[in-house]
Design a protein around this motif. Structure first.
Motif, PDB file in Angstrom:
ATOM      1  N   ALA A  51     -14.452 -23.836  34.094  1.00 33.84           N
ATOM      2  CA  ALA A  51     -14.522 -24.132  32.656  1.00 33.84           C
ATOM      3  C   ALA A  51     -14.243 -25.605  32.392  1.00 33.84           C
ATOM      4  CB  ALA A  51     -13.534 -23.248  31.898  1.00 33.84           C
ATOM      5  N   ASP A  52     -13.245 -26.164  33.080  1.00 42.92           N
ATOM      6  CA  ASP A  52     -12.898 -27.571  32.861  1.00 42.92           C
ATOM      7  C   ASP A  52     -13.958 -28.505  33.452  1.00 42.92           C
ATOM      8  OD1 ASP A  52     -10.630 -26.737  31.585  1.00 42.92           O
ATOM      9  OD2 ASP A  52      -9.245 -27.278  33.192  1.00 42.92           O
ATOM     10  N   ARG A  53     -14.555 -28.128  34.578  1.00 47.03           N
ATOM     11  CA  ARG A  53     -15.620 -28.963  35.147  1.00 47.03           C
ATOM     12  C   ARG A  53     -16.818 -29.035  34.205  1.00 47.03           C
ATOM     13  NH1 ARG A  53     -15.520 -27.357  41.673  1.00 47.03           N
ATOM     14  NH2 ARG A  53     -13.271 -27.677  41.885  1.00 47.03           N
ATOM     15  N   LEU A  54     -17.175 -27.892  33.629  1.00 43.86           N
ATOM     16  CA  LEU A  54     -18.300 -27.874  32.700  1.00 43.86           C
ATOM     17  C   LEU A  54     -17.979 -28.675  31.441  1.00 43.86           C
ATOM     18  CD1 LEU A  54     -21.114 -26.851  31.925  1.00 43.86           C
ATOM     19  CD2 LEU A  54     -20.020 -24.765  31.042  1.00 43.86           C
ATOM     20  N   ALA A  55     -16.767 -28.514  30.923  1.00 45.55           N
ATOM     21  CA  ALA A  55     -16.378 -29.260  29.722  1.00 45.55           C
ATOM     22  C   ALA A  55     -16.390 -30.760  30.001  1.00 45.55           C
ATOM     23  CB  ALA A  55     -14.993 -28.816  29.250  1.00 45.55           C
ATOM     24  N   GLY A  56     -15.898 -31.170  31.176  1.00 44.26           N
ATOM     25  CA  GLY A  56     -15.894 -32.583  31.524  1.00 44.26           C
ATOM     26  C   GLY A  56     -17.291 -33.151  31.639  1.00 44.26           C
ATOM     27  N   LEU A  57     -18.208 -32.372  32.210  1.00 49.23           N
ATOM     28  CA  LEU A  57     -19.608 -32.802  32.306  1.00 49.23           C
ATOM     29  C   LEU A  57     -20.196 -33.006  30.912  1.00 49.23           C
ATOM     30  CD1 LEU A  57     -22.254 -33.199  34.023  1.00 49.23           C
ATOM     31  CD2 LEU A  57     -22.623 -30.738  33.706  1.00 49.23           C
ATOM     32  N   LYS A  58     -19.981 -32.044  30.041  1.00 52.19           N
ATOM     33  CA  LYS A  58     -20.543 -32.128  28.691  1.00 52.19           C
ATOM     34  C   LYS A  58     -19.965 -33.312  27.914  1.00 52.19           C
ATOM     35  CE  LYS A  58     -21.678 -27.230  28.011  1.00 52.19           C
ATOM     36  NZ  LYS A  58     -21.363 -26.006  27.250  1.00 52.19           N
ATOM     37  N   GLN A  59     -18.681 -33.610  28.131  1.00 58.00           N
ATOM     38  CA  GLN A  59     -18.045 -34.718  27.418  1.00 58.00           C
ATOM     39  C   GLN A  59     -18.705 -36.057  27.726  1.00 58.00           C
ATOM     40  OE1 GLN A  59     -13.977 -34.564  28.687  1.00 58.00           O
ATOM     41  NE2 GLN A  59     -13.441 -32.835  27.370  1.00 58.00           N
ATOM     42  N   ARG A  60     -19.181 -36.227  28.960  1.00 60.70           N
ATOM     43  CA  ARG A  60     -19.654 -37.540  29.397  1.00 60.70           C
ATOM     44  C   ARG A  60     -21.164 -37.617  29.623  1.00 60.70           C
ATOM     45  NH1 ARG A  60     -15.090 -40.402  31.341  1.00 60.70           N
ATOM     46  NH2 ARG A  60     -13.392 -39.772  29.940  1.00 60.70           N
ATOM     47  N   LEU A  61     -21.891 -36.538  29.384  1.00 59.15           N
ATOM     48  CA  LEU A  61     -23.342 -36.616  29.569  1.00 59.15           C
ATOM     49  C   LEU A  61     -23.936 -37.639  28.601  1.00 59.15           C
ATOM     50  CD1 LEU A  61     -24.828 -33.022  30.031  1.00 59.15           C
ATOM     51  CD2 LEU A  61     -24.809 -34.890  31.689  1.00 59.15           C
ATOM     52  N   PRO A  62     -24.819 -38.479  29.067  1.00 61.71           N
ATOM     53  CA  PRO A  62     -25.423 -39.469  28.168  1.00 61.71           C
ATOM     54  C   PRO A  62     -26.366 -38.817  27.171  1.00 61.71           C
ATOM     55  CG  PRO A  62     -26.445 -39.554  30.341  1.00 61.71           C
ATOM     56  CD  PRO A  62     -25.293 -38.607  30.458  1.00 61.71           C
ATOM     57  N   GLU A  63     -26.629 -39.540  26.083  1.00 64.85           N
ATOM     58  CA  GLU A  63     -27.610 -39.063  25.114  1.00 64.85           C
ATOM     59  C   GLU A  63     -28.976 -38.966  25.785  1.00 64.85           C
ATOM     60  OE1 GLU A  63     -27.744 -41.364  21.584  1.00 64.85           O
ATOM     61  OE2 GLU A  63     -25.597 -41.164  21.150  1.00 64.85           O
ATOM     62  N   GLY A  64     -29.762 -38.031  25.299  1.00 65.86           N
ATOM     63  CA  GLY A  64     -31.099 -37.863  25.856  1.00 65.86           C
ATOM     64  C   GLY A  64     -31.164 -36.919  27.034  1.00 65.86           C
ATOM     65  N   VAL A  65     -30.031 -36.312  27.405  1.00 62.75           N
ATOM     66  CA  VAL A  65     -30.013 -35.339  28.503  1.00 62.75           C
ATOM     67  C   VAL A  65     -29.892 -33.933  27.925  1.00 62.75           C
ATOM     68  CG1 VAL A  65     -28.709 -34.443  30.471  1.00 62.75           C
ATOM     69  CG2 VAL A  65     -29.070 -36.905  30.237  1.00 62.75           C
ATOM     70  N   THR A  66     -30.820 -33.076  28.302  1.00 63.77           N
ATOM     71  CA  THR A  66     -30.781 -31.662  27.935  1.00 63.77           C
ATOM     72  C   THR A  66     -30.136 -30.884  29.074  1.00 63.77           C
ATOM     73  OG1 THR A  66     -32.782 -31.842  26.599  1.00 63.77           O
ATOM     74  CG2 THR A  66     -32.162 -29.637  27.343  1.00 63.77           C
ATOM     75  N   LEU A  67     -29.155 -30.052  28.737  1.00 63.00           N
ATOM     76  CA  LEU A  67     -28.408 -29.321  29.759  1.00 63.00           C
ATOM     77  C   LEU A  67     -28.739 -27.839  29.707  1.00 63.00           C
ATOM     78  CD1 LEU A  67     -26.135 -29.615  31.934  1.00 63.00           C
ATOM     79  CD2 LEU A  67     -24.532 -28.931  30.132  1.00 63.00           C
ATOM     80  N   TYR A  68     -29.193 -27.298  30.847  1.00 64.63           N
ATOM     81  CA  TYR A  68     -29.298 -25.858  31.035  1.00 64.63           C
ATOM     82  C   TYR A  68     -28.071 -25.416  31.829  1.00 64.63           C
ATOM     83  CZ  TYR A  68     -34.320 -26.787  30.218  1.00 64.63           C
ATOM     84  OH  TYR A  68     -35.520 -27.202  29.711  1.00 64.63           O
ATOM     85  N   GLU A  69     -27.600 -24.191  31.595  1.00 58.91           N
ATOM     86  CA  GLU A  69     -26.432 -23.684  32.315  1.00 58.91           C
ATOM     87  C   GLU A  69     -26.730 -22.317  32.912  1.00 58.91           C
ATOM     88  OE1 GLU A  69     -22.962 -23.536  29.785  1.00 58.91           O
ATOM     89  OE2 GLU A  69     -23.719 -25.224  28.595  1.00 58.91           O
ATOM     90  N   CYS A  70     -26.215 -22.086  34.110  1.00 61.15           N
ATOM     91  CA  CYS A  70     -26.186 -20.723  34.649  1.00 61.15           C
ATOM     92  C   CYS A  70     -24.891 -20.559  35.430  1.00 61.15           C
ATOM     93  CB  CYS A  70     -27.409 -20.410  35.496  1.00 61.15           C
ATOM     94  SG  CYS A  70     -27.622 -21.381  36.993  1.00 61.15           S
ATOM     95  N   GLU A  71     -24.315 -19.380  35.351  1.00 59.65           N
ATOM     96  CA  GLU A  71     -22.981 -19.119  35.899  1.00 59.65           C
ATOM     97  C   GLU A  71     -23.067 -18.269  37.157  1.00 59.65           C
ATOM     98  OE1 GLU A  71     -18.763 -16.920  34.602  1.00 59.65           O
ATOM     99  OE2 GLU A  71     -20.495 -16.947  33.233  1.00 59.65           O
ATOM    100  N   ALA A  72     -22.380 -18.721  38.198  1.00 51.06           N
ATOM    101  CA  ALA A  72     -22.268 -17.938  39.430  1.00 51.06           C
ATOM    102  C   ALA A  72     -21.027 -17.053  39.358  1.00 51.06           C
ATOM    103  CB  ALA A  72     -22.177 -18.870  40.640  1.00 51.06           C
ATOM    104  N   GLY A  73     -21.100 -15.889  39.998  1.00 47.07           N
ATOM    105  CA  GLY A  73     -19.967 -14.970  39.986  1.00 47.07           C
ATOM    106  C   GLY A  73     -18.827 -15.422  40.856  1.00 47.07           C
ATOM    107  N   LYS A  74     -19.140 -16.157  41.938  1.00 50.58           N
ATOM    108  CA  LYS A  74     -18.130 -16.738  42.826  1.00 50.58           C
ATOM    109  C   LYS A  74     -18.622 -18.128  43.219  1.00 50.58           C
ATOM    110  CE  LYS A  74     -16.563 -12.232  44.541  1.00 50.58           C
ATOM    111  NZ  LYS A  74     -16.395 -11.357  45.735  1.00 50.58           N
TER     112      LYS A  74
END
Length: 302
Positions: free
Chosen positions: A156-179
């Motif tokens: 959760a914190d890794r994803l939040a950190g990525l989103k905080q610093r992604l530059p403008e103009g980047v579209t983010l898709y997400e998928c979650e692994a179980g492990k």
């Protein structure tokens, strides 16, 4: 060796896949315990089974008393259960996890019993991946992030950190692994692709929360039936996390991964903290942060 530490890692004996970071943690625990003349009992247990494994060991009347448990919990729920179970009975150090309940539990933990956490700065891991994305996509683009299980504070914190610093103009898709392993990366990608394969989409970079997840994604992409999709996805630079010398670093050096984030083992820091507590009565900090770094260092530069 007057003190005994029970070290509980995430995994299972005889598993087909070995988690390189957990192996790094195991080596760090053994080396630091040897250096400090402490007895370290190292066990592997699935995240959902930590409490049972710890309880069984503490109730073993034929074994030496456990002076502290060092454990990497799989979720905040597991942390809270362990706090309730071990309060006043033994020392406890969580690694790679944090909950506000740690702060609440500290004042009444028990006289003479160590208590604290040593965790990777998971938000900083996300920040570094965002820098790597910026270096690869200076004009923007589309990123697929394959996360670890979001019930864990690490993912959760890794994803939040990525989103905080992604530059403008980047579209983010997400998928979650179980492990966190290769097979989990395969399943996570297949689930995501099952939703997107009939759409028009672009992926310019793939950022995974672990090197093993990244390689699982690569295997899944190689099996994609649509040639145009397969070609596009295989061309996307692949980012991972951990860069363990025996695994992820080799993948980067060989070109199978474009870059990774180097994460130091936290078990060594935890055991050093326990040794200082027992030797010098130096309290354990409630939250000790271990800092990651980009691998290779130039991966964050355009």
């Amino acid at each position: 060796m007057g003190r005994t530490i029970l070290v509980v890692l995430v995994g299972s004996e005889g598993a087909a896949e070995a988690d390189a970071y957990q192996l790094l943690q195991q080596d760090a625990a053994r080396e630091e315990a040897r250096r400090a003349s402490l007895a370290a009992e190292i066990v592997l247990a699935p995240g959902f089974d930590h409490l049972r494994v710890i309880r069984r060991r503490l109730l073993d009347a034929g074994a030496p008393a456990v002076d502290a448990v060092v454990v990497e919990p799989s979720s905040v729920t597991t942390m809270n259960l362990l706090i309730k179970e071990l309060r006043g009975r033994t020392g406890l150090v969580f690694v790679n996890a944090w909950s506000d309940d740690v702060e609440a539990a500290a004042p009444g933990w028990g006289a003479g019993l160590p208590f604290g956490t040593v965790t990777l700065d998971h938000a900083a891991i996300g920040h570094i991946q965002a820098q790597q994305v910026r270096a690869l996509l200076p004009s923007g683009g589309h990123v697929l992030c394959v996360t670890g299980p979001l019930r864990s504070t690490a993912a959760a914190d890794r994803l939040a950190g990525l989103k905080q610093r992604l530059p403008e103009g980047v579209t983010l898709y997400e998928c979650e692994a179980g492990k966190w392993m290769d097979t989990d990366g395969i399943l996570a990608f297949e689930t995501w692709y099952g939703l997107f394969k009939t759409r028009s989409f672009t992926v310019d970079v793939i950022a995974a929360h672990a090197d093993e997840l990244a390689m699982g994604v690569r295997r899944a992409i190689e099996a994609v039936g649509n040639p145009a999709h397969r070609q596009m996805l295989l061309a996307a630079p692949l980012l991972g996390v951990d860069a363990c010398p025996a695994y992820g670093r080799k993948l980067v050096d060989s070109g199978q991964l474009r870059a990774s984030v180097q994460t130091p083992g936290t078990m060594g820091d935890a055991i050093r903290g326990l040794h200082a507590f027992w030797q010098a009565r130096r309290p354990l900090p409630l939250k000790t942060l271990s800092q990651p770094s980009p691998y290779p260092p130039h991966s964050v530069r355009p």
